[in-house]
Design a protein around this motif. Structure first.
Motif, PDB file in Angstrom:
ATOM      1  N   GLN A   1       0.869  -1.150  -0.001  1.00 57.53           N
ATOM      2  CA  GLN A   1      -0.130   0.033  -0.021  1.00 57.53           C
ATOM      3  C   GLN A   1       0.825   1.247  -0.055  1.00 57.53           C
ATOM      4  OE1 GLN A   1      -3.372  -0.046  -0.158  1.00 57.53           O
ATOM      5  NE2 GLN A   1      -3.216  -2.256  -0.442  1.00 57.53           N
ATOM      6  N   PRO A   2       0.508   2.331  -0.521  1.00 56.91           N
ATOM      7  CA  PRO A   2       1.238   3.266  -0.663  1.00 56.91           C
ATOM      8  C   PRO A   2       1.308   4.263   0.465  1.00 56.91           C
ATOM      9  CG  PRO A   2      -0.614   3.998  -1.903  1.00 56.91           C
ATOM     10  CD  PRO A   2      -0.977   2.520  -1.362  1.00 56.91           C
ATOM     11  N   GLU A   3       1.836   3.733   1.654  1.00 60.22           N
ATOM     12  CA  GLU A   3       1.582   4.301   2.885  1.00 60.22           C
ATOM     13  C   GLU A   3       2.776   5.386   3.183  1.00 60.22           C
ATOM     14  OE1 GLU A   3      -0.425   3.649   5.351  1.00 60.22           O
ATOM     15  OE2 GLU A   3      -1.209   1.667   4.437  1.00 60.22           O
ATOM     16  N   TYR A   4       3.520   5.498   2.256  1.00 61.73           N
ATOM     17  CA  TYR A   4       4.800   6.435   2.503  1.00 61.73           C
ATOM     18  C   TYR A   4       4.962   7.672   1.438  1.00 61.73           C
ATOM     19  CZ  TYR A   4       6.036   2.933   5.932  1.00 61.73           C
ATOM     20  OH  TYR A   4       6.004   2.064   6.985  1.00 61.73           O
ATOM     21  N   THR A   5       4.004   7.544   0.659  1.00 61.25           N
ATOM     22  CA  THR A   5       3.967   8.673  -0.437  1.00 61.25           C
ATOM     23  C   THR A   5       3.923   9.974   0.044  1.00 61.25           C
ATOM     24  OG1 THR A   5       1.661   8.389  -0.877  1.00 61.25           O
ATOM     25  CG2 THR A   5       2.955   7.077  -2.286  1.00 61.25           C
ATOM     26  N   THR A   6       3.161  10.310   0.908  1.00 59.25           N
ATOM     27  CA  THR A   6       3.186  11.681   1.546  1.00 59.25           C
ATOM     28  C   THR A   6       4.295  12.040   2.312  1.00 59.25           C
ATOM     29  OG1 THR A   6       0.562  11.522   2.082  1.00 59.25           O
ATOM     30  CG2 THR A   6       1.963  13.144   3.105  1.00 59.25           C
ATOM     31  N   LEU A   7       5.017  11.043   2.658  1.00 57.20           N
ATOM     32  CA  LEU A   7       6.555  11.329   3.618  1.00 57.20           C
ATOM     33  C   LEU A   7       7.584  11.501   2.370  1.00 57.20           C
ATOM     34  CD1 LEU A   7       7.769  11.468   6.090  1.00 57.20           C
ATOM     35  CD2 LEU A   7       8.466   9.193   5.818  1.00 57.20           C
TER      36      LEU A   7
END
Length: 568
Positions: free
Chosen positions: A214-220
């Motif tokens: 899942q794209p959990e770290y895109t914002t970071l």
């Protein structure tokens, strides 16, 4: 007129021989040396190209190298000065290599060519093309387009990491570029290294792994690592990366940001790693789309050509095809540095010599990428006899081969000229039945000896592509993905329901078409699993000896080689 294009000394060295504007031969050095991504001077590839053409090195009119070493050395010096005193060890480690070999590359190339043929002058003229110019030329000049926008994206050439150019006829004009250290290719490579994979080799593993996360770290990533501007250009915060001043891609600040040290190559892949892969895949796709959409708005055109290592990311390619605005996309099948040899040679023919360029509508100049060595039946028989292997030559080779596949056997397929580029396209392939749900696990664990998450691609008769895949277009080079429609070919379906599809037609690839068609007539299924004929960390097989060795060292059931069948 003969032109020899050469790429070497970074990774994936290769040679290409043009006769006028026709690609006579092209091959990567790794296929002969058996060293994956071999960076050494392509002595064996050059020698084979000349032998295949039936000429001597002295018959070659121009030799061209795919980049400009002095500009690359300038980047090395300026980068280390900018980051001094940090990175002194890296600088001292790289400097002897440059002073001994890379800086005096013209002299070294001539010395190597003199070894191939003593009649070659040690001070003969060598031409040089810019790295991204070579990529752009490899994308545009073999394409079926007379006019196109050209996008090249990779780690770094001399200074450029991303370029946009316009191609028209026999000319390419650079429009704009993004320069080192800001690099989408190096951003993706940094995460490749962080995930425990090999840079400039295993980026495709990150792409495959991404579907499990899942794209959990895109914002970071957007907040801390990369700032994307409205025109699609980007800026990277170099305090998180180590490739400018050190010997690694990432640093401790990067690791603290994500709360974990880099994965060891022997460490199990966790959900965290899957989410990291998904996040960088999504960010890279979004940046590429932003960049391409802006290019389309500024320079509206029907056609887009692409090259550079990032152009091998087929998930991103598909997003660009669907959402960029361009009607047609053509991607150099050897989009990485190997393809630079082709681009450099075409640059000399069209731009340096100003030769006229003729195109054939809907047909490129790559000859289905089947540009490498082929072997005679006598050579194959001698190789089989040397290994004490028995074989038969069935009266209907394709029917018996189809029966093997239908019976659940895994087949190593070797016929005709070897492929140029990273994809096996039906001449150096491992084939299997896509209807068998267990086949992915069998191939990964017992044949390829590779990670279990790695998917397998289908090769399908082109006329049936729309029956099995949504929005499927002509895809002879396996550079796009598509959503599967049916559930009766589970072995080629990735976890996200996509497959990296190769379409095969009788005109361009008649032999492989016969293989798949025979399987279709027997089973009603017009596609087969097609994966490269090798095991993990080895190059694709080139010679009959390579194929036999791979066949004997794995749990492959059948070797189908130049019309002969060898059973375990």
């Amino acid at each position: 007129m003969y032109i020899l294009g050469i790429s070497a000394f970074f990774h994936d060295s290769a040679a290409c021989l043009l006769k006028d504007d026709e690609i006579i031969a092209a091959a990567q050095e790794e296929r002969f040396s058996r060293l994956k991504n071999d960076e050494s001077f392509p002595v064996q590839a050059i020698s084979w190209c000349l032998k295949f053409a039936g000429i001597e090195l002295t018959d070659v009119d121009h030799v061209v190298f795919y980049e400009k070493p002095f500009l690359k050395f300038e980047r090395l010096l300026e980068t280390h000065l900018n980051f001094a005193p940090f990175g002194l060890n890296a600088f001292l480690k790289s400097l002897p290599v440059w002073l001994k070999d890379k800086l005096f590359i013209k002299k070294n190339i001539n010395a190597q060519l003199h070894q191939i043929n003593p009649l070659w002058g040690k001070n003969s003229g060598i031409l040089f093309a810019d790295h991204h110019q070579s990529h752009a030329a490899s994308a545009f000049f073999p394409s079926p387009f007379n006019d196109a926008v050209i996008l090249t994206v990779d780690g770094v050439g001399e200074w450029s990491t991303t370029t946009v150019s316009k191609g028209s006829g026999n000319q390419i004009e650079l429009i704009k570029e993004i320069r080192f250290p800001h690099s989408l290719g190096l951003l993706y490579a940094a995460f490749t290294a962080y995930l425990g994979f090999k840079v400039n080799s295993d980026e495709y593993k990150v792409m495959g792994l991404a579907a499990y996360g899942q794209p959990e770290y895109t914002t970071l990533i957007y907040q801390q690592l990369v700032d994307v501007k409205t025109d699609g250009s980007f800026w990277m915060d170099m305090t998180y990366f180590n490739y400018c001043a050190g010997l690694t891609m990432t640093n401790k600040k990067f690791h603290r940001l994500f709360g974990a040290d880099p994965r060891r190559p022997d460490e199990d892949v966790s959900q965290f790693h899957k989410d990291i892969a998904c996040s960088i895949q999504k960010v890279t796709e979004e940046i590429m789309l932003s960049l391409v959409r802006n290019v389309f708005q500024q320079y509206p055109a029907e056609n887009l050509c692409m090259a550079g290592g990032v152009a091998l990311n087929c998930v991103i390619n598909t997003a660009i095809l669907k959402h960029s605005g361009f009607k047609n996309i053509w991607i150099q099948p050897a989009a990485g540095d190997a393809g630079g040899a082709i681009g450099a040679a075409f640059t000399i023919y069209y731009q340096y010599l100003e030769k006229e360029r003729q195109i054939t509508l809907n047909k490129d100049k790559m000859k289905n990428a089947l540009l490498g060595p082929a072997f005679t039946e006598i050579e194959v028989e001698e190789a089989l006899a040397a290994e004490n292997l028995s074989w038969n030559r069935p009266s209907d080779f394709y029917v018996e081969l189809a029966q093997c596949l239908s019976d659940g056997k895994v087949v190593g397929y070797f016929k005709g000229r070897m492929e140029f580029g990273p994809r096996a396209l039906g001449c150096r392939s491992i084939l299997a039945d896509p209807r068998n749900a267990d086949m992915q696990q069998v191939l990964n664990q017992k044949i390829k000896f590779r990670e279990s998450f790695r998917p397998f691609a289908p090769a399908i008769l082109e006329e049936f592509a729309d029956d099995y895949f949504f929005d499927m277009q002509h895809s002879p080079y396996m550079l796009f993905v598509a959503q599967t429609i049916t559930d009766n070919v589970p072995a080629i379906k990735h976890i996200d329901g996509t497959a990296r599809v190769q379409t095969v037609n009788a005109a361009d690839h008649p032999d492989f078409y016969k293989v798949i068609h025979a399987f279709y007539e027997l089973t009603g299924c017009p596609l087969v699993i097609n994966t490269s004929f090798n095991v993990m960390n080895e190059p694709v097989v080139c010679s009959p000896q390579d194929a036999i060795r791979c066949f004997k060292q794995t749990n492959m059931d059948v070797l189908a080689i130049e019309g002969m069948l060898v059973y375990k």
